[in-house]
Design an enzyme around this catalytic site. Structure first.
Site, PDB file in Angstrom:
ATOM      1  N   LYS A 296      54.610 -54.662 -52.358  1.00 30.45           N
ATOM      2  CA  LYS A 296      55.066 -56.149 -52.213  1.00 30.45           C
ATOM      3  C   LYS A 296      54.908 -56.298 -53.819  1.00 30.45           C
ATOM      4  O   LYS A 296      54.279 -56.399 -54.433  1.00 30.45           O
ATOM      5  CB  LYS A 296      54.278 -56.998 -51.378  1.00 30.45           C
ATOM      6  CG  LYS A 296      54.651 -58.438 -51.718  1.00 30.45           C
ATOM      7  CD  LYS A 296      53.869 -59.477 -51.548  1.00 30.45           C
ATOM      8  CE  LYS A 296      53.091 -59.795 -52.991  1.00 30.45           C
ATOM      9  NZ  LYS A 296      54.013 -60.406 -53.748  1.00 30.45           N
ATOM     10  N   PRO A 297      56.410 -56.429 -54.151  1.00 23.59           N
ATOM     11  CA  PRO A 297      56.489 -57.025 -55.724  1.00 23.59           C
ATOM     12  C   PRO A 297      56.260 -58.576 -55.900  1.00 23.59           C
ATOM     13  O   PRO A 297      55.931 -59.167 -55.074  1.00 23.59           O
ATOM     14  CB  PRO A 297      57.972 -56.609 -56.030  1.00 23.59           C
ATOM     15  CG  PRO A 297      58.587 -56.779 -54.790  1.00 23.59           C
ATOM     16  CD  PRO A 297      57.657 -56.375 -53.601  1.00 23.59           C
ATOM     17  N   ALA A 298      55.993 -58.796 -56.910  1.00 23.07           N
ATOM     18  CA  ALA A 298      55.995 -60.178 -57.337  1.00 23.07           C
ATOM     19  C   ALA A 298      57.172 -61.253 -56.969  1.00 23.07           C
ATOM     20  O   ALA A 298      58.305 -60.432 -57.019  1.00 23.07           O
ATOM     21  CB  ALA A 298      55.746 -60.480 -59.074  1.00 23.07           C
TER      22      ALA A 298
ATOM     23  N   GLU B 139      44.319 -53.266 -62.104  1.00 25.12           N
ATOM     24  CA  GLU B 139      44.583 -53.528 -63.594  1.00 25.12           C
ATOM     25  C   GLU B 139      44.706 -54.639 -63.603  1.00 25.12           C
ATOM     26  O   GLU B 139      45.847 -55.466 -63.384  1.00 25.12           O
ATOM     27  CB  GLU B 139      45.950 -52.484 -63.491  1.00 25.12           C
ATOM     28  CG  GLU B 139      46.023 -52.204 -65.282  1.00 25.12           C
ATOM     29  CD  GLU B 139      46.814 -53.015 -65.940  1.00 25.12           C
ATOM     30  OE1 GLU B 139      46.006 -53.904 -66.466  1.00 25.12           O
ATOM     31  OE2 GLU B 139      47.968 -53.288 -65.977  1.00 25.12           O
ATOM     32  N   LEU B 140      43.484 -55.162 -64.371  1.00 26.39           N
ATOM     33  CA  LEU B 140      43.583 -56.811 -64.343  1.00 26.39           C
ATOM     34  C   LEU B 140      44.016 -57.304 -65.741  1.00 26.39           C
ATOM     35  O   LEU B 140      44.297 -56.920 -66.368  1.00 26.39           O
ATOM     36  CB  LEU B 140      42.456 -57.201 -63.807  1.00 26.39           C
ATOM     37  CG  LEU B 140      41.958 -56.687 -62.412  1.00 26.39           C
ATOM     38  CD1 LEU B 140      40.552 -56.797 -61.838  1.00 26.39           C
ATOM     39  CD2 LEU B 140      43.151 -57.123 -61.203  1.00 26.39           C
TER      40      LEU B 140
ATOM     41  N   TRP C  47      55.153 -59.565 -62.306  1.00 22.12           N
ATOM     42  CA  TRP C  47      56.407 -60.064 -62.617  1.00 22.12           C
ATOM     43  C   TRP C  47      56.892 -59.475 -64.099  1.00 22.12           C
ATOM     44  O   TRP C  47      57.898 -59.327 -64.600  1.00 22.12           O
ATOM     45  CB  TRP C  47      56.730 -61.331 -62.488  1.00 22.12           C
ATOM     46  CG  TRP C  47      55.673 -62.204 -63.227  1.00 22.12           C
ATOM     47  CD1 TRP C  47      54.681 -63.023 -62.635  1.00 22.12           C
ATOM     48  CD2 TRP C  47      55.538 -62.525 -64.580  1.00 22.12           C
ATOM     49  NE1 TRP C  47      53.940 -63.254 -63.630  1.00 22.12           N
ATOM     50  CE2 TRP C  47      54.341 -63.447 -64.753  1.00 22.12           C
ATOM     51  CE3 TRP C  47      56.576 -62.058 -65.619  1.00 22.12           C
ATOM     52  CZ2 TRP C  47      54.004 -63.797 -66.018  1.00 22.12           C
ATOM     53  CZ3 TRP C  47      56.075 -62.585 -66.959  1.00 22.12           C
ATOM     54  CH2 TRP C  47      54.702 -63.349 -67.046  1.00 22.12           C
ATOM     55  N   ASN C  48      55.815 -59.172 -64.954  1.00 21.74           N
ATOM     56  CA  ASN C  48      55.950 -58.989 -66.179  1.00 21.74           C
ATOM     57  C   ASN C  48      56.960 -57.603 -66.684  1.00 21.74           C
ATOM     58  O   ASN C  48      57.435 -57.509 -67.619  1.00 21.74           O
ATOM     59  CB  ASN C  48      54.922 -59.289 -67.479  1.00 21.74           C
ATOM     60  CG  ASN C  48      53.626 -58.105 -66.814  1.00 21.74           C
ATOM     61  OD1 ASN C  48      53.726 -57.561 -65.970  1.00 21.74           O
ATOM     62  ND2 ASN C  48      52.628 -58.034 -67.863  1.00 21.74           N
TER      63      ASN C  48
ATOM     64  N   GLY D  64      47.605 -57.147 -61.920  1.00 14.19           N
ATOM     65  CA  GLY D  64      47.710 -58.689 -61.933  1.00 14.19           C
ATOM     66  C   GLY D  64      46.430 -59.373 -62.214  1.00 14.19           C
ATOM     67  O   GLY D  64      45.753 -58.600 -63.329  1.00 14.19           O
ATOM     68  N   SER D  65      46.141 -60.739 -62.068  1.00 12.49           N
ATOM     69  CA  SER D  65      45.283 -61.250 -62.660  1.00 12.49           C
ATOM     70  C   SER D  65      43.739 -61.022 -62.044  1.00 12.49           C
ATOM     71  O   SER D  65      43.600 -60.508 -60.993  1.00 12.49           O
ATOM     72  CB  SER D  65      45.588 -62.914 -62.463  1.00 12.49           C
ATOM     73  OG  SER D  65      45.302 -63.070 -61.028  1.00 12.49           O
TER      74      SER D  65
ATOM     75  N   CYS E  77      49.713 -57.708 -70.405  1.00 12.50           N
ATOM     76  CA  CYS E  77      48.345 -57.560 -70.480  1.00 12.50           C
ATOM     77  C   CYS E  77      47.556 -56.871 -71.672  1.00 12.50           C
ATOM     78  O   CYS E  77      46.270 -57.010 -71.840  1.00 12.50           O
ATOM     79  CB  CYS E  77      47.818 -57.254 -69.118  1.00 12.50           C
ATOM     80  SG  CYS E  77      48.555 -55.542 -68.733  1.00 12.50           S
TER      81      CYS E  77
HETATM   82  P1  ADP Z   1      50.356 -63.666 -62.372  1.00 11.67           P
HETATM   83  O1  ADP Z   1      49.296 -64.936 -62.735  1.00 11.67           O
HETATM   84  O2  ADP Z   1      50.755 -62.618 -63.249  1.00 11.67           O
HETATM   85  O3  ADP Z   1      51.436 -64.085 -61.265  1.00 11.67           O
HETATM   86  P2  ADP Z   1      48.769 -62.676 -60.048  1.00 11.67           P
HETATM   87  O4  ADP Z   1      47.545 -62.020 -59.748  1.00 11.67           O
HETATM   88  O5  ADP Z   1      48.744 -64.255 -59.521  1.00 11.67           O
HETATM   89  O6  ADP Z   1      49.314 -62.689 -61.342  1.00 11.67           O
HETATM   90  O7  ADP Z   1      49.955 -62.141 -59.130  1.00 11.67           O
HETATM   91  C1  ADP Z   1      50.285 -60.752 -59.089  1.00 11.67           C
HETATM   92  C2  ADP Z   1      50.739 -60.101 -57.810  1.00 11.67           C
HETATM   93  O8  ADP Z   1      49.875 -60.378 -56.780  1.00 11.67           O
HETATM   94  C3  ADP Z   1      52.124 -60.783 -57.134  1.00 11.67           C
HETATM   95  O9  ADP Z   1      52.651 -59.888 -56.405  1.00 11.67           O
HETATM   96  C4  ADP Z   1      51.483 -61.877 -56.328  1.00 11.67           C
HETATM   97  O10 ADP Z   1      52.425 -62.240 -55.363  1.00 11.67           O
HETATM   98  C5  ADP Z   1      50.327 -61.250 -55.685  1.00 11.67           C
HETATM   99  N1  ADP Z   1      49.396 -62.249 -55.262  1.00 11.67           N
HETATM  100  C6  ADP Z   1      48.864 -63.172 -55.620  1.00 11.67           C
HETATM  101  N2  ADP Z   1      48.016 -64.034 -55.152  1.00 11.67           N
HETATM  102  C7  ADP Z   1      47.765 -63.342 -54.047  1.00 11.67           C
HETATM  103  C8  ADP Z   1      46.941 -63.316 -52.980  1.00 11.67           C
HETATM  104  N3  ADP Z   1      46.074 -64.411 -52.589  1.00 11.67           N
HETATM  105  N4  ADP Z   1      47.258 -62.430 -51.880  1.00 11.67           N
HETATM  106  C9  ADP Z   1      48.131 -61.230 -52.195  1.00 11.67           C
HETATM  107  N5  ADP Z   1      48.764 -61.209 -53.213  1.00 11.67           N
HETATM  108  C10 ADP Z   1      48.647 -61.988 -54.070  1.00 11.67           C
END
Ligand code: ADP
Length: 490
Positions: free
Chosen positions: A182-184, A260-261, A158-159, A238-239, A294
């Protein structure tokens, strides 16, 4: 004549599959809210596995024709998409501010930054060369050609609601891949608007498909892509825990991954640095998007002899930052993305204070502005056992660590599982060469806080992931190499 839209014309709440806007098969929706006020902006399609599967079906049908289009035909589509994004930069910038909270100037800046990747890869599309391998045996010709890997699944955070998805879609489309994405859940609207413009630019039906999903349903929807052998690549920002999960769960079909974590970027100020430049660089890199990036410095190491002076200069600048809703033209920091983010920042600050840190400015939520605001904060006397040293704070908090010599600070900077960005300030050329070589990160800012560019390879090492976005290397993640051996030639 390029169509210019108002903000409301860009808001789309359905999925985009096979060139059409469609609700989720279940009919479910989830609310997307303005982080500044908590008000609902739109009810977006809340997809599940059936929608993910429909997107993959469409991407599979569209793949042969898109793969076989001439590179310059794909480039022309990307150039038109770029022109539409730039023409609509104001409205897209406002949409980013609305759903993500960053000040409008930054939102518009993100649009131009994201657009620069589309232009870059439009140009790179026509430069995917292979090799003719020098002859090894008589009568045989050997060559290596690069081919699109196939269907790509893009999952974004989302950032940077526009830039993160643009820099995944653009290289994928440039080389002839088709995309499901799939976006956040916090910020799907900008990505849906971007897809609407891509369609208008001439991206054929099925080549680019995007579905929305709440956090709860995202897991099952994405799982369908992870298990589907037709999806050949996952590109994710993402994370780190989610990145590891995606790698594990997609192992059954051995997909190529770009991850890219998370980062935990060190920012080092040596006593031979230009301190004013170091403060300016830290302000630019730390407070972009309210500290929610990040590559943000998360640990600031200052050499003991300049520590107090640097802390003073920095505190003056941070205390003067204007925190306000994105709609305020003077805003420099907006709200954090959600209550969970504010809670984590508060937890890191109180843990630091309990362990003996001093708050030089800030250190509290700004509840009078709205639900998700946090004051820009400087913390002195930070130490390695504090939470903010080990985890990304992802907020406007600068912890200052003290160090005595170069070897000690390099050890401390590298003492983390992460390795995305690092920064250091020094005017000693030999030190610059040494430190740049020893920092274990994918990106290094040397006397510079603003390092991102579409022409540069962006990506990490260690648990910050693998793969590179942007630059001449950025196409490789979407290509596979095929070796051709033709015999019987003499
Ligand atoms: P943040 O902590 O910045 O929200 P995340 O890694 O949790 O980072 O989320 C980044 C993306 O990954 C988002 O689009 C989120 O919906 C998606 N996401 C998070 N958990 C899952 C999962 N278990 N399976 C698939 N997509 C996921």
């Amino acid at each position: 004549m390029i169509q210019r839209y108002e903000l409301n014309d860009l808001i789309r709440a359905d999925n985009f599959i096979d060139g059409k806007w469609v609700p989720a098969a279940s009919g479910k929706r989830f609310a997307v809210t303005d982080p500044a006020t908590g008000e609902v902006i739109a009810q977006v399609a809340d997809s599940g596995p059936a929608d993910a599967r429909a997107a993959t079906d469409a991407a599979a049908r569209a793949l042969p024709a898109w793969r076989d289009a001439l590179p310059k035909e794909r480039a022309a589509v990307l150039h038109r998409w770029h022109a539409l994004i730039v023409e609509n930069a104001d409205a897209l910038g406002r949409l980013i501010s609305l759903e993500q909270g960053k000040p409008f100037a930054e939102g518009r800046g993100e649009v131009m930054y994201g657009a620069s990747y589309v232009a870059w890869f439009a140009e790179e599309a026509t430069r995917v060369y292979g090799d003719l391998i020098p002859q090894q045996q008589r009568g045989k010709r050997m060559s290596a050609v690069k081919e699109p890997i196939g269907i790509v699944a893009a999952i974004t955070p989302w950032n940077f609601p526009l830039a993160m998805i643009a820099r995944k879609i653009a290289p994928a489309l440039a080389v002839g891949c088709t995309v499901v994405g799939k976006p956040a859940e916090d910020t799907p609207l900008t990505a849906l608007a971007l897809v609407m413009l891509a369609h208008e630019a001439g991206v054929p039906a099925g080549v680019l498909n995007l579905i929305g999903a709440s956090r709860e349903n995202a897991v099952d929807a994405v799982k369908d892509w992870l298990e589907d052998g037709r999806v050949r690549k996952i590109t994710f920002t993402g994370s780190t825990p989610v990145g590891k999960y995606l790698a594990r769960e997609s192992a059954g079909t051995l997909k190529k991954l770009s991850l890219e974590l998370g980062g935990n970027a060190p920012f080092i100020v040596f006593d031979d640095a230009d301190l004013d430049a170091a403060v300016a660089g830290l302000m630019a890199s730390k407070f972009r998007n309210g500290g929610q990036t990040c590559v943000c410095p998360n640990r600031v190491y200052v050499q003991a002899s300049v520590y107090e002076k640097f802390a003073d200069l920095l505190t003056q600048r941070v205390a003067a930052l204007k925190v306000a809703p994105a709609t305020d033209p003077d805003a420099q920091i907006g709200p954090m993305i959600n209550a969970r983010a504010v809670e984590k920042i508060g937890r890191h600050v109180s843990d630091a204070v309990q362990r003996g840190a001093r708050v030089l400015t800030g250190g509290k939520p700004l509840a009078e502005l709205g639900p998700n605001y946090y004051a820009p904060t400087v913390i002195a006397d930070a130490t390695p056992e504090m939470q903010l040293s080990c985890e990304e704070t992802f907020g406007p908090v600068v912890p200052l660590f003290r160090f005595n010599d170069e070897a000690e600070v390099i050890r401390a900077a590298n003492d983390t599982p992460f390795g995305l960005a690092s920064y250091f300030y020094s005017q000693n050329v030999r030190r610059i060469d040494r430190v740049a070589r020893r920092l274990e990160t994918g990106l290094v800012g040397i006397n510079e806080g603003a390092i991102s560019s579409e022409a540069a390879p962006f990506g990490g090492v260690k648990e910050s992931g693998y793969g590179r976005e942007g630059s001449k290397y950025g196409l490789d993640d979407y290509l596979s190499i095929k070796y051709l051996c033709q015999g019987g030639l003499e």
